[in-house]
Design a protein around this motif. Structure first.
Motif, mmCIF file in Angstrom:
data_model
loop_
_atom_site.group_PDB
_atom_site.id
_atom_site.type_symbol
_atom_site.label_atom_id
_atom_site.label_comp_id
_atom_site.label_asym_id
_atom_site.label_seq_id
_atom_site.Cartn_x
_atom_site.Cartn_y
_atom_site.Cartn_z
ATOM 1 N N GLU A 59 19.448 97.187 -81.999
ATOM 2 C CA GLU A 59 20.266 98.443 -81.922
ATOM 3 C C GLU A 59 19.641 99.478 -81.276
ATOM 4 N N GLN A 60 20.249 100.216 -80.358
ATOM 5 C CA GLN A 60 19.880 101.085 -79.537
ATOM 6 C C GLN A 60 20.866 102.183 -79.060
ATOM 7 N N ASP A 61 20.564 103.322 -79.167
ATOM 8 C CA ASP A 61 21.447 104.506 -78.676
ATOM 9 C C ASP A 61 23.239 104.078 -78.829
ATOM 10 N N GLY A 62 23.396 103.523 -80.211
ATOM 11 C CA GLY A 62 24.584 103.191 -80.411
ATOM 12 C C GLY A 62 25.198 102.112 -79.761
ATOM 13 N N HIS A 63 24.315 101.054 -79.253
ATOM 14 C CA HIS A 63 24.642 99.665 -78.776
ATOM 15 C C HIS A 63 24.070 98.833 -79.299
ATOM 16 N N VAL A 64 24.494 97.619 -79.230
ATOM 17 C CA VAL A 64 23.879 96.416 -79.914
ATOM 18 C C VAL A 64 23.661 95.582 -78.680
ATOM 19 N N PHE A 65 22.470 94.792 -78.609
ATOM 20 C CA PHE A 65 21.936 93.733 -77.816
ATOM 21 C C PHE A 65 21.566 92.538 -78.265
ATOM 22 N N LEU A 66 22.319 91.704 -78.137
ATOM 23 C CA LEU A 66 22.243 90.238 -78.721
ATOM 24 C C LEU A 66 21.612 89.197 -77.854
ATOM 25 N N GLY A 67 20.247 88.845 -77.969
ATOM 26 C CA GLY A 67 19.761 87.895 -76.904
ATOM 27 C C GLY A 67 20.526 86.496 -77.025
ATOM 28 N N SER A 68 20.602 85.897 -75.809
ATOM 29 C CA SER A 68 21.451 84.827 -75.607
ATOM 30 C C SER A 68 20.852 83.381 -76.544
ATOM 31 N N GLY A 69 19.468 83.649 -77.055
ATOM 32 C CA GLY A 69 19.010 82.636 -77.723
ATOM 33 C C GLY A 69 18.936 82.832 -79.160
ATOM 34 N N VAL A 70 19.668 83.822 -79.681
ATOM 35 C CA VAL A 70 19.773 84.174 -81.300
ATOM 36 C C VAL A 70 20.821 83.104 -81.893
ATOM 37 N N THR A 71 20.176 82.464 -82.908
ATOM 38 C CA THR A 71 21.270 81.302 -83.309
ATOM 39 C C THR A 71 22.226 82.043 -84.536
ATOM 40 N N TYR A 72 23.225 81.098 -84.605
ATOM 41 C CA TYR A 72 24.086 81.640 -85.693
ATOM 42 C C TYR A 72 23.626 81.818 -86.993
ATOM 43 N N THR A 73 22.864 80.976 -87.572
ATOM 44 C CA THR A 73 21.936 81.133 -88.603
ATOM 45 C C THR A 73 21.387 82.610 -88.772
ATOM 46 N N SER A 74 20.621 82.850 -87.652
ATOM 47 C CA SER A 74 20.147 84.193 -87.449
ATOM 48 C C SER A 74 20.983 85.404 -87.736
ATOM 49 N N ILE A 75 22.274 85.135 -86.990
ATOM 50 C CA ILE A 75 23.353 86.179 -87.189
ATOM 51 C C ILE A 75 23.698 86.438 -88.568
ATOM 52 N N VAL A 76 24.037 85.349 -89.152
ATOM 53 C CA VAL A 76 24.496 85.186 -90.428
ATOM 54 C C VAL A 76 23.587 86.030 -91.497
ATOM 55 N N ARG A 77 22.207 85.618 -91.310
ATOM 56 C CA ARG A 77 21.173 86.235 -92.096
ATOM 57 C C ARG A 77 20.896 87.706 -91.874
ATOM 58 N N GLU A 78 20.935 88.328 -90.584
ATOM 59 C CA GLU A 78 20.353 89.475 -90.048
ATOM 60 C C GLU A 78 21.383 90.376 -89.742
ATOM 61 N N MET A 79 22.652 90.029 -89.500
ATOM 62 C CA MET A 79 23.680 90.734 -88.889
ATOM 63 C C MET A 79 24.543 91.270 -89.612
ATOM 64 N N GLN A 80 24.370 91.429 -90.906
ATOM 65 C CA GLN A 80 25.380 91.634 -91.825
ATOM 66 C C GLN A 80 26.429 92.919 -91.555
ATOM 67 N N ALA A 81 25.997 93.925 -90.649
ATOM 68 C CA ALA A 81 26.701 94.845 -90.276
ATOM 69 C C ALA A 81 27.722 94.506 -89.402
ATOM 70 N N TYR A 82 27.715 93.607 -88.621
ATOM 71 C CA TYR A 82 28.676 93.028 -87.864
ATOM 72 C C TYR A 82 29.604 91.790 -88.393
ATOM 73 N N LYS A 83 30.320 92.386 -89.256
ATOM 74 C CA LYS A 83 31.117 91.214 -90.304
ATOM 75 C C LYS A 83 32.036 90.211 -89.512
ATOM 76 N N PRO A 84 32.619 90.883 -88.216
ATOM 77 C CA PRO A 84 33.419 89.677 -87.489
ATOM 78 C C PRO A 84 32.492 88.755 -86.932
ATOM 79 N N LEU A 85 31.651 89.157 -86.489
ATOM 80 C CA LEU A 85 30.445 88.343 -85.794
ATOM 81 C C LEU A 85 29.897 87.299 -86.754
ATOM 82 N N VAL A 86 29.649 87.832 -87.976
ATOM 83 C CA VAL A 86 29.012 86.832 -89.118
ATOM 84 C C VAL A 86 30.045 85.945 -89.371
#
Ligand SMILES: Cc1cc2nc3c(=O)[nH]c(=O)nc-3n(C[C@H](O)[C@H](O)[C@H](O)COP(=O)(O)OP(=O)(O)OC[C@H]3O[C@@H](n4cnc5c(N)ncnc54)[C@H](O)[C@@H]3O)c2cc1C
Length: 292
Positions: A59-86
Protein backbone atom coordinates in the motif's frame (compact mmCIF):
# COMPACT_ATOMS: atom_id res chain seq x y z
CA UNK A 1 10.24 -26.80 -25.90
CA UNK A 2 12.65 -24.40 -24.19
CA UNK A 3 12.00 -23.49 -20.54
CA UNK A 4 13.61 -20.19 -19.60
CA UNK A 5 14.21 -19.41 -15.92
CA UNK A 6 14.85 -15.72 -15.19
CA UNK A 7 15.92 -14.79 -11.63
CA UNK A 8 15.00 -11.09 -11.78
CA UNK A 9 12.52 -8.80 -13.54
CA UNK A 10 15.29 -7.33 -15.75
CA UNK A 11 16.25 -10.82 -16.84
CA UNK A 12 12.60 -11.76 -17.48
CA UNK A 13 12.03 -8.63 -19.61
CA UNK A 14 15.24 -9.31 -21.56
CA UNK A 15 14.07 -12.86 -22.26
CA UNK A 16 10.65 -11.62 -23.39
CA UNK A 17 12.34 -9.05 -25.67
CA UNK A 18 14.55 -11.72 -27.27
CA UNK A 19 11.82 -14.42 -27.31
CA UNK A 20 8.47 -12.64 -27.73
CA UNK A 21 6.90 -16.01 -28.59
CA UNK A 22 7.79 -17.42 -25.14
CA UNK A 23 4.68 -17.84 -22.97
CA UNK A 24 4.96 -16.60 -19.39
CA UNK A 25 4.11 -19.09 -16.65
CA UNK A 26 3.11 -18.08 -13.13
CA UNK A 27 1.18 -20.76 -11.25
CA UNK A 28 0.60 -22.73 -14.43
CA UNK A 29 -2.98 -23.60 -13.39
CA UNK A 30 -4.31 -22.36 -16.75
CA UNK A 31 -1.24 -22.75 -18.95
CA UNK A 32 -0.43 -26.35 -17.96
CA UNK A 33 -4.03 -27.38 -18.69
CA UNK A 34 -3.64 -26.02 -22.23
CA UNK A 35 -0.31 -27.83 -22.62
CA UNK A 36 -1.55 -31.10 -21.15
CA UNK A 37 -4.56 -31.16 -23.49
CA UNK A 38 -2.32 -30.39 -26.47
CA UNK A 39 -4.14 -27.13 -27.21
CA UNK A 40 -0.90 -25.15 -26.97
CA UNK A 41 2.61 -26.14 -27.97
CA UNK A 42 4.75 -23.00 -27.48
CA UNK A 43 8.37 -22.99 -28.62
CA UNK A 44 9.36 -21.63 -25.21
CA UNK A 45 8.04 -20.94 -21.73
CA UNK A 46 9.38 -18.25 -19.44
CA UNK A 47 8.82 -19.38 -15.85
CA UNK A 48 8.37 -16.31 -13.63
CA UNK A 49 8.42 -18.16 -10.30
CA UNK A 50 11.93 -17.00 -9.40
CA UNK A 51 11.17 -13.31 -10.07
CA UNK A 52 10.79 -11.91 -6.55
CA UNK A 53 9.74 -8.45 -7.79
CA UNK A 54 6.40 -9.89 -8.95
CA UNK A 55 5.40 -11.70 -5.76
CA UNK A 56 4.83 -8.74 -3.42
CA UNK A 57 1.90 -6.44 -2.71
CA UNK A 58 2.02 -3.06 -0.99
CA UNK A 59 0.00 0.00 0.00
CA UNK A 60 1.40 3.39 -0.93
CA UNK A 61 -0.09 6.91 -1.07
CA UNK A 62 -3.66 5.67 -0.81
CA UNK A 63 -3.13 3.10 -3.56
CA UNK A 64 -2.64 -0.66 -3.54
CA UNK A 65 -0.19 -2.51 -5.82
CA UNK A 66 -0.68 -6.26 -6.25
CA UNK A 67 2.19 -8.04 -7.99
CA UNK A 68 1.17 -10.40 -10.78
CA UNK A 69 2.81 -13.36 -9.02
CA UNK A 70 0.95 -13.03 -5.70
CA UNK A 71 -1.04 -16.24 -5.14
CA UNK A 72 -4.66 -16.46 -4.03
CA UNK A 73 -3.48 -18.16 -0.82
CA UNK A 74 -1.29 -15.14 0.00
CA UNK A 75 -4.19 -12.78 -0.75
CA UNK A 76 -6.49 -14.70 1.61
CA UNK A 77 -3.81 -14.69 4.33
CA UNK A 78 -2.47 -11.17 3.97
CA UNK A 79 -5.06 -8.88 2.38
CA UNK A 80 -7.98 -9.07 4.82
CA UNK A 81 -8.64 -5.34 4.38
CA UNK A 82 -9.72 -6.07 0.77
CA UNK A 83 -12.72 -8.23 1.49
CA UNK A 84 -14.15 -8.61 -2.04
CA UNK A 85 -10.72 -9.65 -3.34
CA UNK A 86 -10.34 -12.14 -0.49
CA UNK A 87 -13.83 -13.52 -1.14
CA UNK A 88 -13.06 -13.95 -4.84
CA UNK A 89 -9.66 -15.53 -4.08
CA UNK A 90 -11.19 -17.94 -1.60
CA UNK A 91 -13.69 -19.07 -4.23
CA UNK A 92 -11.01 -20.02 -6.79
CA UNK A 93 -10.55 -23.77 -7.36
CA UNK A 94 -9.18 -25.82 -4.46
CA UNK A 95 -6.39 -25.17 -1.92
CA UNK A 96 -3.86 -26.61 -4.39
CA UNK A 97 -5.04 -24.25 -7.16
CA UNK A 98 -5.04 -21.29 -4.76
CA UNK A 99 -1.49 -22.13 -3.65
CA UNK A 100 -0.27 -21.82 -7.23
CA UNK A 101 -2.78 -19.59 -9.06
CA UNK A 102 -2.25 -15.84 -9.29
CA UNK A 103 -4.19 -12.72 -10.21
CA UNK A 104 -1.56 -12.09 -12.91
CA UNK A 105 -2.50 -15.44 -14.45
CA UNK A 106 -6.21 -14.62 -14.17
CA UNK A 107 -5.50 -11.39 -16.08
CA UNK A 108 -3.31 -13.20 -18.61
CA UNK A 109 -6.02 -15.76 -19.36
CA UNK A 110 -8.70 -13.02 -19.46
CA UNK A 111 -11.57 -15.47 -19.18
CA UNK A 112 -14.94 -13.77 -18.62
CA UNK A 113 -15.25 -16.27 -15.73
CA UNK A 114 -11.99 -15.20 -14.03
CA UNK A 115 -13.07 -14.59 -10.44
CA UNK A 116 -10.53 -11.89 -9.59
CA UNK A 117 -11.53 -9.81 -12.59
CA UNK A 118 -14.93 -8.41 -11.47
CA UNK A 119 -13.21 -7.28 -8.29
CA UNK A 120 -10.51 -5.43 -10.24
CA UNK A 121 -13.24 -3.92 -12.42
CA UNK A 122 -15.23 -2.73 -9.40
CA UNK A 123 -12.03 -1.26 -7.92
CA UNK A 124 -11.41 0.58 -11.25
CA UNK A 125 -7.99 -1.06 -11.25
CA UNK A 126 -5.20 -0.44 -13.72
CA UNK A 127 -3.04 -3.21 -15.17
CA UNK A 128 0.68 -2.46 -15.17
CA UNK A 129 2.63 -3.81 -18.11
CA UNK A 130 6.34 -3.56 -18.83
CA UNK A 131 8.68 -4.26 -21.73
CA UNK A 132 12.44 -3.80 -22.03
CA UNK A 133 12.08 -1.58 -25.11
CA UNK A 134 9.32 0.80 -23.96
CA UNK A 135 9.36 0.57 -20.17
CA UNK A 136 6.21 0.60 -18.06
CA UNK A 137 2.66 1.50 -19.05
CA UNK A 138 -0.59 1.32 -17.16
CA UNK A 139 -3.95 0.45 -18.73
CA UNK A 140 -7.39 0.74 -17.13
CA UNK A 141 -8.84 -2.78 -16.68
CA UNK A 142 -11.39 -2.28 -19.46
CA UNK A 143 -8.73 -1.34 -22.00
CA UNK A 144 -6.59 -4.30 -20.96
CA UNK A 145 -9.41 -6.87 -21.26
CA UNK A 146 -10.44 -6.56 -24.90
CA UNK A 147 -12.65 -9.65 -25.33
CA UNK A 148 -13.08 -13.28 -24.35
CA UNK A 149 -9.53 -14.49 -23.55
CA UNK A 150 -8.13 -11.43 -25.32
CA UNK A 151 -5.98 -8.66 -23.86
CA UNK A 152 -4.07 -5.61 -25.03
CA UNK A 153 -0.69 -7.01 -23.93
CA UNK A 154 2.12 -6.74 -26.52
CA UNK A 155 4.24 -9.82 -27.30
CA UNK A 156 7.33 -8.39 -25.59
CA UNK A 157 5.48 -7.28 -22.43
CA UNK A 158 4.87 -8.86 -19.05
CA UNK A 159 2.05 -8.16 -16.61
CA UNK A 160 3.83 -6.63 -13.63
CA UNK A 161 0.76 -6.27 -11.46
CA UNK A 162 -2.40 -4.33 -10.88
CA UNK A 163 -3.05 -1.18 -8.91
CA UNK A 164 -6.12 0.61 -7.55
CA UNK A 165 -7.06 3.52 -5.32
CA UNK A 166 -7.85 2.22 -1.85
CA UNK A 167 -11.61 2.58 -1.40
CA UNK A 168 -13.39 3.34 1.86
CA UNK A 169 -16.70 1.48 2.20
CA UNK A 170 -18.09 -2.03 2.34
CA UNK A 171 -18.29 -4.48 -0.55
CA UNK A 172 -18.45 -8.12 -1.54
CA UNK A 173 -17.80 -10.67 -4.26
CA UNK A 174 -20.20 -13.57 -4.79
CA UNK A 175 -20.77 -16.10 -7.51
CA UNK A 176 -23.30 -18.68 -8.61
CA UNK A 177 -22.27 -22.12 -9.77
CA UNK A 178 -23.41 -25.70 -9.74
CA UNK A 179 -21.71 -26.35 -6.39
CA UNK A 180 -19.91 -24.44 -3.70
CA UNK A 181 -16.26 -25.24 -4.50
CA UNK A 182 -14.13 -26.05 -7.55
CA UNK A 183 -16.64 -24.38 -9.79
CA UNK A 184 -16.52 -22.08 -12.78
CA UNK A 185 -18.93 -19.23 -12.12
CA UNK A 186 -22.22 -19.19 -14.01
CA UNK A 187 -22.53 -15.58 -12.86
CA UNK A 188 -20.29 -13.51 -10.59
CA UNK A 189 -20.76 -10.05 -9.09
CA UNK A 190 -18.62 -7.60 -7.16
CA UNK A 191 -20.18 -4.54 -5.52
CA UNK A 192 -18.19 -1.91 -3.67
CA UNK A 193 -19.30 1.34 -2.05
CA UNK A 194 -16.86 4.21 -2.59
CA UNK A 195 -17.74 6.62 0.22
CA UNK A 196 -15.26 9.24 -0.90
CA UNK A 197 -16.65 9.55 -4.44
CA UNK A 198 -20.21 8.71 -3.36
CA UNK A 199 -20.41 5.92 -5.88
CA UNK A 200 -21.45 2.27 -5.86
CA UNK A 201 -19.49 0.19 -8.38
CA UNK A 202 -20.96 -3.04 -9.69
CA UNK A 203 -19.05 -5.45 -11.96
CA UNK A 204 -20.26 -8.70 -13.48
CA UNK A 205 -18.36 -11.83 -14.53
CA UNK A 206 -19.36 -14.86 -16.63
CA UNK A 207 -22.34 -13.08 -18.18
CA UNK A 208 -20.77 -11.48 -21.23
CA UNK A 209 -17.79 -11.65 -23.58
CA UNK A 210 -15.70 -9.97 -20.91
CA UNK A 211 -16.18 -8.33 -17.51
CA UNK A 212 -18.99 -5.76 -17.52
CA UNK A 213 -19.86 -2.79 -15.32
CA UNK A 214 -23.56 -2.17 -14.61
CA UNK A 215 -23.31 1.60 -14.99
CA UNK A 216 -27.03 2.43 -15.07
CA UNK A 217 -27.58 0.38 -11.95
CA UNK A 218 -24.64 2.16 -10.30
CA UNK A 219 -26.22 5.53 -11.06
CA UNK A 220 -29.61 4.37 -9.75
CA UNK A 221 -28.28 3.24 -6.38
CA UNK A 222 -26.04 6.29 -5.95
CA UNK A 223 -29.06 8.53 -6.64
CA UNK A 224 -31.15 6.63 -4.08
CA UNK A 225 -28.47 7.11 -1.44
CA UNK A 226 -28.25 10.81 -2.31
CA UNK A 227 -32.02 11.41 -2.21
CA UNK A 228 -32.32 9.72 1.17
CA UNK A 229 -29.34 11.62 2.60
CA UNK A 230 -27.59 8.33 3.38
CA UNK A 231 -24.16 9.51 2.23
CA UNK A 232 -24.18 12.03 5.09
CA UNK A 233 -26.19 10.09 7.64
CA UNK A 234 -26.01 6.33 7.39
CA UNK A 235 -28.99 5.89 9.68
CA UNK A 236 -31.25 8.03 7.44
CA UNK A 237 -34.43 6.12 6.55
CA UNK A 238 -34.23 4.48 3.12
CA UNK A 239 -37.26 3.72 1.03
CA UNK A 240 -36.40 0.26 -0.36
CA UNK A 241 -38.52 0.68 -3.51
CA UNK A 242 -35.46 1.31 -5.69
CA UNK A 243 -33.84 -2.03 -4.81
CA UNK A 244 -35.87 -4.05 -7.32
CA UNK A 245 -35.18 -1.43 -9.97
CA UNK A 246 -31.46 -1.56 -9.14
CA UNK A 247 -31.39 -5.36 -9.38
CA UNK A 248 -33.27 -5.21 -12.69
CA UNK A 249 -30.76 -2.71 -14.10
CA UNK A 250 -27.92 -5.04 -13.04
CA UNK A 251 -29.65 -7.94 -14.81
CA UNK A 252 -30.13 -5.78 -17.92
CA UNK A 253 -26.42 -4.93 -17.97
CA UNK A 254 -25.58 -8.61 -18.47
CA UNK A 255 -24.97 -9.88 -22.01
CA UNK A 256 -25.35 -13.60 -21.33
CA UNK A 257 -25.41 -16.52 -23.75
CA UNK A 258 -26.87 -20.00 -23.40
CA UNK A 259 -24.08 -22.51 -22.91
CA UNK A 260 -23.32 -25.81 -21.18
CA UNK A 261 -23.12 -24.13 -17.78
CA UNK A 262 -26.45 -22.29 -17.90
CA UNK A 263 -29.02 -20.48 -19.99
CA UNK A 264 -28.95 -16.77 -20.63
CA UNK A 265 -32.21 -16.40 -18.69
CA UNK A 266 -30.78 -18.22 -15.66
CA UNK A 267 -27.64 -16.09 -15.75
CA UNK A 268 -29.68 -12.87 -15.92
CA UNK A 269 -31.79 -14.06 -13.01
CA UNK A 270 -28.58 -14.91 -11.15
CA UNK A 271 -27.38 -11.33 -11.60
CA UNK A 272 -30.66 -10.04 -10.17
CA UNK A 273 -30.31 -12.23 -7.08
CA UNK A 274 -26.61 -11.48 -6.57
CA UNK A 275 -27.27 -7.74 -6.93
CA UNK A 276 -29.99 -7.73 -4.26
CA UNK A 277 -27.84 -9.72 -1.87
CA UNK A 278 -24.76 -7.58 -2.45
CA UNK A 279 -26.49 -4.24 -1.88
CA UNK A 280 -28.24 -5.66 1.19
CA UNK A 281 -24.94 -6.87 2.70
CA UNK A 282 -23.18 -3.58 1.91
CA UNK A 283 -25.89 -1.44 3.48
CA UNK A 284 -26.13 -3.73 6.52
CA UNK A 285 -22.42 -3.27 7.05
CA UNK A 286 -23.10 0.41 7.13
CA UNK A 287 -25.34 -0.37 10.14
CA UNK A 288 -28.58 0.56 8.47
CA UNK A 289 -31.79 -1.11 9.64
CA UNK A 290 -32.25 -4.50 8.04
CA UNK A 291 -35.09 -3.56 5.74
CA UNK A 292 -34.39 -5.89 2.83
C1 LIG B 1 -8.99 -27.26 -11.24
C2 LIG B 1 -9.00 -25.78 -11.57
C3 LIG B 1 -9.93 -24.96 -10.95
C4 LIG B 1 -9.96 -23.61 -11.26
N1 LIG B 1 -10.89 -22.81 -10.63
C5 LIG B 1 -10.93 -21.49 -10.92
C6 LIG B 1 -11.91 -20.65 -10.30
O1 LIG B 1 -12.72 -21.10 -9.47
N2 LIG B 1 -11.90 -19.33 -10.62
C7 LIG B 1 -11.01 -18.80 -11.51
O2 LIG B 1 -11.05 -17.59 -11.76
N3 LIG B 1 -10.09 -19.58 -12.12
C8 LIG B 1 -10.03 -20.90 -11.86
N4 LIG B 1 -9.12 -21.69 -12.48
C9 LIG B 1 -8.21 -21.08 -13.47
C10 LIG B 1 -6.86 -20.59 -12.91
O3 LIG B 1 -6.54 -21.21 -11.68
C11 LIG B 1 -6.87 -19.06 -12.71
O4 LIG B 1 -7.19 -18.40 -13.91
C12 LIG B 1 -5.54 -18.53 -12.19
O5 LIG B 1 -5.70 -17.19 -11.79
C13 LIG B 1 -4.42 -18.63 -13.20
O6 LIG B 1 -3.23 -18.16 -12.57
P1 LIG B 1 -1.83 -18.84 -12.85
O7 LIG B 1 -0.80 -18.08 -12.10
O8 LIG B 1 -1.87 -20.30 -12.57
O9 LIG B 1 -1.69 -18.60 -14.43
P2 LIG B 1 -0.81 -19.36 -15.51
O10 LIG B 1 -1.43 -20.64 -15.88
O11 LIG B 1 0.62 -19.38 -15.11
O12 LIG B 1 -0.95 -18.32 -16.72
C14 LIG B 1 -2.22 -18.06 -17.27
C15 LIG B 1 -2.06 -17.18 -18.51
O13 LIG B 1 -1.54 -15.91 -18.17
C16 LIG B 1 -0.29 -15.68 -18.81
N5 LIG B 1 0.56 -15.03 -17.81
C17 LIG B 1 0.80 -15.46 -16.55
N6 LIG B 1 1.58 -14.58 -15.89
C18 LIG B 1 1.84 -13.58 -16.77
C19 LIG B 1 2.61 -12.39 -16.69
N7 LIG B 1 3.23 -12.01 -15.57
N8 LIG B 1 2.67 -11.59 -17.78
C20 LIG B 1 2.02 -11.94 -18.93
N9 LIG B 1 1.26 -13.05 -19.06
C21 LIG B 1 1.19 -13.87 -18.00
C22 LIG B 1 0.22 -17.05 -19.22
O14 LIG B 1 1.10 -17.00 -20.32
C23 LIG B 1 -1.08 -17.75 -19.53
O15 LIG B 1 -1.53 -17.38 -20.82
C24 LIG B 1 -9.04 -23.05 -12.19
C25 LIG B 1 -8.08 -23.88 -12.79
C26 LIG B 1 -8.06 -25.23 -12.50
C27 LIG B 1 -7.02 -26.11 -13.15
Amino acid sequence: MQVLLPHSLDEALAIKADHPEALPLNGGTDLMVELNFGRLRPAAIVDLNRVAELTAWREQDGHVFLGSGVTYTSIVREMQAYKPLVQASRSVGSPQIRNRGTVGGNLGTASPAGDALPVLAAYDAEVILQSRARGERSLPWNLFLTGPKKTAIAPDELIIGTSWRRLRGPGSFSKIGTRNAMVIAVAGLCLVIDEERRRVNVALGSVGPTILRATQAEERVAAALTTSGTWDDRSAPLNPQWVDEFAELVAQAAQPLDDVRGTAAYRRHGCRVLAKRAISWALSEWRLPTWL
